[in-house]
Motif scaffolding. Structure first.
Motif, PDB file in Angstrom:
ATOM      1  N   LEU A 187       0.822  -1.212   0.000  1.00  0.00           N
ATOM      2  CA  LEU A 187       0.000   0.000   0.000  1.00  0.00           C
ATOM      3  C   LEU A 187       0.852   1.257   0.000  1.00  0.00           C
ATOM      4  CD1 LEU A 187      -2.870  -0.982   2.450  1.00  0.00           C
ATOM      5  CD2 LEU A 187      -3.111  -0.429   0.016  1.00  0.00           C
ATOM      6  N   VAL A 188       1.896   1.285   0.824  1.00  0.00           N
ATOM      7  CA  VAL A 188       2.778   2.465   0.858  1.00  0.00           C
ATOM      8  C   VAL A 188       3.441   2.650  -0.504  1.00  0.00           C
ATOM      9  CG1 VAL A 188       4.899   3.425   1.851  1.00  0.00           C
ATOM     10  CG2 VAL A 188       3.171   2.396   3.348  1.00  0.00           C
ATOM     11  N   ARG A 189       3.924   1.564  -1.073  1.00  0.00           N
ATOM     12  CA  ARG A 189       4.585   1.646  -2.384  1.00  0.00           C
ATOM     13  C   ARG A 189       3.662   2.220  -3.447  1.00  0.00           C
ATOM     14  NH1 ARG A 189       4.372  -1.764  -6.736  1.00  0.00           N
ATOM     15  NH2 ARG A 189       6.221  -1.820  -8.117  1.00  0.00           N
ATOM     16  N   GLU A 190       2.400   1.808  -3.419  1.00  0.00           N
ATOM     17  CA  GLU A 190       1.483   2.200  -4.482  1.00  0.00           C
ATOM     18  C   GLU A 190       0.759   3.513  -4.197  1.00  0.00           C
ATOM     19  OE1 GLU A 190      -2.508   0.164  -6.116  1.00  0.00           O
ATOM     20  OE2 GLU A 190      -0.659  -0.968  -6.502  1.00  0.00           O
ATOM     21  N   ARG A 191       0.372   3.723  -2.957  1.00  0.00           N
ATOM     22  CA  ARG A 191      -0.441   4.898  -2.625  1.00  0.00           C
ATOM     23  C   ARG A 191       0.389   6.087  -2.149  1.00  0.00           C
ATOM     24  NH1 ARG A 191      -5.915   3.170  -2.486  1.00  0.00           N
ATOM     25  NH2 ARG A 191      -5.926   1.193  -3.619  1.00  0.00           N
ATOM     26  N   ARG A 192       1.603   5.815  -1.647  1.00  0.00           N
ATOM     27  CA  ARG A 192       2.459   6.889  -1.145  1.00  0.00           C
ATOM     28  C   ARG A 192       3.873   6.673  -1.676  1.00  0.00           C
ATOM     29  NH1 ARG A 192       1.529   8.072   5.086  1.00  0.00           N
ATOM     30  NH2 ARG A 192       2.521   9.989   4.355  1.00  0.00           N
ATOM     31  N   PRO A 193       4.051   6.812  -2.990  1.00  0.00           N
ATOM     32  CA  PRO A 193       5.341   6.472  -3.600  1.00  0.00           C
ATOM     33  C   PRO A 193       6.522   7.259  -3.053  1.00  0.00           C
ATOM     34  CG  PRO A 193       3.907   7.611  -5.161  1.00  0.00           C
ATOM     35  CD  PRO A 193       3.054   7.247  -3.998  1.00  0.00           C
ATOM     36  N   VAL A 194       6.301   8.529  -2.679  1.00  0.00           N
ATOM     37  CA  VAL A 194       7.420   9.298  -2.118  1.00  0.00           C
ATOM     38  C   VAL A 194       7.868   8.683  -0.798  1.00  0.00           C
ATOM     39  CG1 VAL A 194       8.118  11.534  -1.185  1.00  0.00           C
ATOM     40  CG2 VAL A 194       6.751  11.436  -3.279  1.00  0.00           C
ATOM     41  N   SER A 195       6.904   8.273   0.011  1.00  0.00           N
ATOM     42  CA  SER A 195       7.246   7.664   1.297  1.00  0.00           C
ATOM     43  C   SER A 195       7.922   6.313   1.142  1.00  0.00           C
ATOM     44  CB  SER A 195       5.981   7.501   2.151  1.00  0.00           C
ATOM     45  OG  SER A 195       5.448   8.751   2.523  1.00  0.00           O
ATOM     46  N   SER A 196       7.767   5.670  -0.001  1.00  0.00           N
ATOM     47  CA  SER A 196       8.378   4.354  -0.201  1.00  0.00           C
ATOM     48  C   SER A 196       9.815   4.451  -0.700  1.00  0.00           C
ATOM     49  CB  SER A 196       7.550   3.529  -1.192  1.00  0.00           C
ATOM     50  OG  SER A 196       7.719   4.003  -2.511  1.00  0.00           O
ATOM     51  N   LEU A 197      10.315   5.650  -0.943  1.00  0.00           N
ATOM     52  CA  LEU A 197      11.657   5.796  -1.504  1.00  0.00           C
ATOM     53  C   LEU A 197      12.734   5.241  -0.584  1.00  0.00           C
ATOM     54  CD1 LEU A 197      11.462   9.347  -3.123  1.00  0.00           C
ATOM     55  CD2 LEU A 197      11.575   7.141  -4.302  1.00  0.00           C
ATOM     56  N   GLY A 198      12.431   5.170   0.714  1.00  0.00           N
ATOM     57  CA  GLY A 198      13.405   4.614   1.641  1.00  0.00           C
ATOM     58  C   GLY A 198      13.744   3.166   1.361  1.00  0.00           C
ATOM     59  N   ASN A 199      12.916   2.482   0.563  1.00  0.00           N
ATOM     60  CA  ASN A 199      13.222   1.094   0.205  1.00  0.00           C
ATOM     61  C   ASN A 199      14.442   1.007  -0.700  1.00  0.00           C
ATOM     62  OD1 ASN A 199      11.038  -0.188   1.576  1.00  0.00           O
ATOM     63  ND2 ASN A 199       9.650   0.546  -0.009  1.00  0.00           N
ATOM     64  N   VAL A 200      14.733   2.092  -1.429  1.00  0.00           N
ATOM     65  CA  VAL A 200      15.867   2.082  -2.355  1.00  0.00           C
ATOM     66  C   VAL A 200      16.906   3.147  -2.024  1.00  0.00           C
ATOM     67  CG1 VAL A 200      14.591   1.043  -4.254  1.00  0.00           C
ATOM     68  CG2 VAL A 200      14.541   3.513  -3.982  1.00  0.00           C
ATOM     69  N   LEU A 201      16.535   4.129  -1.191  1.00  0.00           N
ATOM     70  CA  LEU A 201      17.455   5.202  -0.811  1.00  0.00           C
ATOM     71  C   LEU A 201      17.600   5.186   0.709  1.00  0.00           C
ATOM     72  CD1 LEU A 201      16.079   8.067  -3.106  1.00  0.00           C
ATOM     73  CD2 LEU A 201      18.124   6.657  -3.497  1.00  0.00           C
ATOM     74  N   PRO A 202      18.657   4.566   1.221  1.00  0.00           N
ATOM     75  CA  PRO A 202      18.806   4.423   2.681  1.00  0.00           C
ATOM     76  C   PRO A 202      18.632   5.704   3.483  1.00  0.00           C
ATOM     77  CG  PRO A 202      20.433   3.075   1.547  1.00  0.00           C
ATOM     78  CD  PRO A 202      19.746   3.888   0.483  1.00  0.00           C
ATOM     79  N   PRO A 203      19.075   6.880   3.002  1.00  0.00           N
ATOM     80  CA  PRO A 203      18.867   8.086   3.820  1.00  0.00           C
ATOM     81  C   PRO A 203      17.390   8.399   4.078  1.00  0.00           C
ATOM     82  CG  PRO A 203      20.561   8.482   2.165  1.00  0.00           C
ATOM     83  CD  PRO A 203      19.927   7.163   1.823  1.00  0.00           C
ATOM     84  N   LEU A 204      16.501   7.852   3.254  1.00  0.00           N
ATOM     85  CA  LEU A 204      15.063   8.104   3.427  1.00  0.00           C
ATOM     86  C   LEU A 204      14.356   6.946   4.126  1.00  0.00           C
ATOM     87  CD1 LEU A 204      14.222   9.693  -0.050  1.00  0.00           C
ATOM     88  CD2 LEU A 204      14.780  10.843   2.096  1.00  0.00           C
ATOM     89  N   ALA A 205      15.123   6.046   4.710  1.00  0.00           N
ATOM     90  CA  ALA A 205      14.522   4.875   5.350  1.00  0.00           C
ATOM     91  C   ALA A 205      13.554   5.275   6.457  1.00  0.00           C
ATOM     92  CB  ALA A 205      15.610   3.964   5.910  1.00  0.00           C
ATOM     93  N   GLY A 206      13.875   6.341   7.183  1.00  0.00           N
ATOM     94  CA  GLY A 206      12.989   6.778   8.261  1.00  0.00           C
ATOM     95  C   GLY A 206      11.636   7.211   7.743  1.00  0.00           C
ATOM     96  N   LEU A 207      11.610   7.846   6.575  1.00  0.00           N
ATOM     97  CA  LEU A 207      10.356   8.266   5.965  1.00  0.00           C
ATOM     98  C   LEU A 207       9.477   7.059   5.662  1.00  0.00           C
ATOM     99  CD1 LEU A 207       8.776  10.707   4.692  1.00  0.00           C
ATOM    100  CD2 LEU A 207       9.949  10.153   2.542  1.00  0.00           C
ATOM    101  N   THR A 208      10.093   6.022   5.128  1.00  0.00           N
ATOM    102  CA  THR A 208       9.350   4.814   4.801  1.00  0.00           C
ATOM    103  C   THR A 208       8.859   4.116   6.062  1.00  0.00           C
ATOM    104  OG1 THR A 208      10.633   4.520   2.775  1.00  0.00           O
ATOM    105  CG2 THR A 208       9.481   2.583   3.621  1.00  0.00           C
ATOM    106  N   GLU A 209       9.709   4.037   7.064  1.00  0.00           N
ATOM    107  CA  GLU A 209       9.314   3.352   8.296  1.00  0.00           C
ATOM    108  C   GLU A 209       8.160   4.073   8.985  1.00  0.00           C
ATOM    109  OE1 GLU A 209       8.492   0.856  11.013  1.00  0.00           O
ATOM    110  OE2 GLU A 209       9.876   0.392   9.379  1.00  0.00           O
ATOM    111  N   ARG A 210       8.151   5.388   8.951  1.00  0.00           N
ATOM    112  CA  ARG A 210       7.037   6.122   9.557  1.00  0.00           C
ATOM    113  C   ARG A 210       5.744   5.857   8.804  1.00  0.00           C
ATOM    114  NH1 ARG A 210      11.231   9.867  10.204  1.00  0.00           N
ATOM    115  NH2 ARG A 210      10.702  11.003   8.293  1.00  0.00           N
ATOM    116  N   ALA A 211       5.828   5.803   7.474  1.00  0.00           N
ATOM    117  CA  ALA A 211       4.630   5.496   6.679  1.00  0.00           C
ATOM    118  C   ALA A 211       4.160   4.071   6.960  1.00  0.00           C
ATOM    119  CB  ALA A 211       4.925   5.678   5.195  1.00  0.00           C
ATOM    120  N   MET A 212       5.099   3.151   7.093  1.00  0.00           N
ATOM    121  CA  MET A 212       4.743   1.766   7.417  1.00  0.00           C
ATOM    122  C   MET A 212       4.084   1.694   8.792  1.00  0.00           C
ATOM    123  SD  MET A 212       5.705  -0.628   5.060  1.00  0.00           S
ATOM    124  CE  MET A 212       6.140  -2.107   5.997  1.00  0.00           C
ATOM    125  N   ALA A 213       4.633   2.411   9.768  1.00  0.00           N
ATOM    126  CA  ALA A 213       4.076   2.376  11.122  1.00  0.00           C
ATOM    127  C   ALA A 213       2.648   2.903  11.144  1.00  0.00           C
ATOM    128  CB  ALA A 213       4.955   3.192  12.068  1.00  0.00           C
TER     129      ALA A 213
END
Length: 210
Positions: A41-67
């Motif tokens: 869902l994050v990958r598809e509905r919030r693509p900017v928030s999913s960038l942490g999956n491929v860009l480690p500096p943005l991992a926190g952004l992805t984890e917050r969206a996942m949480a």
């Protein structure tokens, strides 16, 4: 006329997730079914928030969206995933391009983490769809391979170069198993490896996790 493979895999994945429940294990280390659905869902509905999956500096952004996603009811999450996002509903070809592999692989991540799983027999036309995408993107999917590698369909003998170079390792097997191999899954069946022994060993044991 049947729905595209991506739509059918989406539906089947959702059905299986509901049947197994949010705590069901997956092949994705550290993830249960709830995490897997939330990721999709994050990958598809919030693509900017999913960038942490491929860009480690943005991992926190992805984890917050996942949480935030994990706080929602699992049933609500699954029903949200059952339909593509609005842009993808408007442009179905994009859904097929960006989600066919994603949904097939993650469907198998859920299936193959359960006891007594068995490989599925997909229709020939579905295998051709997967092979078409795999062969066109083989160099990208094989970018982490440690040695020259060719993948070969066991049903038709068709080949694709995943990493160029002399004396390649030839990985032969069913199309779905080749896809899972290139996505770094080790729960595969029916793959054979031929080539220089040292290179075969490196390819067999490579960390290709995607």
């Amino acid at each position: 006329m049947s729905a595209p493979l991506a739509r059918r895999e989406r539906s089947d994945l959702c059905d299986l997730a509901l049947a197994l429940g949010p705590d069901a294990p997956t092949l994705c280390e550290g993830w249960d079914a709830r995490d897997l659905v939330t990721h999709l869902l994050v990958r598809e509905r919030r693509p900017v928030s999913s960038l942490g999956n491929v860009l480690p500096p943005l991992a926190g952004l992805t984890e917050r969206a996942m949480a935030r996603g994990r706080e929602r009811s699992f049933g609500v999450q699954v029903e949200a995933l059952r339909s593509p996002s609005p842009p993808l509903r408007l442009v179905p070809v994009m859904d097929r391009l960006i989600n066919t592999f994603e949904l097939v692989v993650h469907h198998e991540d859920l299936r193959r983490a359960q006891p007594d799983w068995e490989p599925r027999s997909l229709p020939a036309e579905d295998l051709d769809v997967l092979w078409s995408q795999l062969s066109k993107g083989a160099a990208f999917f094989g970018r982490r391979l440690p040695a020259p590698t060719v993948v070969r369909r066991s049903d038709t003998g068709a080949t694709a170069t995943a990493r160029k170079g002399p004396d390649p390792v030839v990985v032969t097997g069913p199309v779905v198993e080749l896809v899972l191999f290139l996505f770094g899954r080790d729960q595969t069946r029916g793959l054979t490896f031929e080539g220089p022994p040292a290179a075969v060993e490196r390819v067999r044991n490579a960390d290709l996790g995607v």
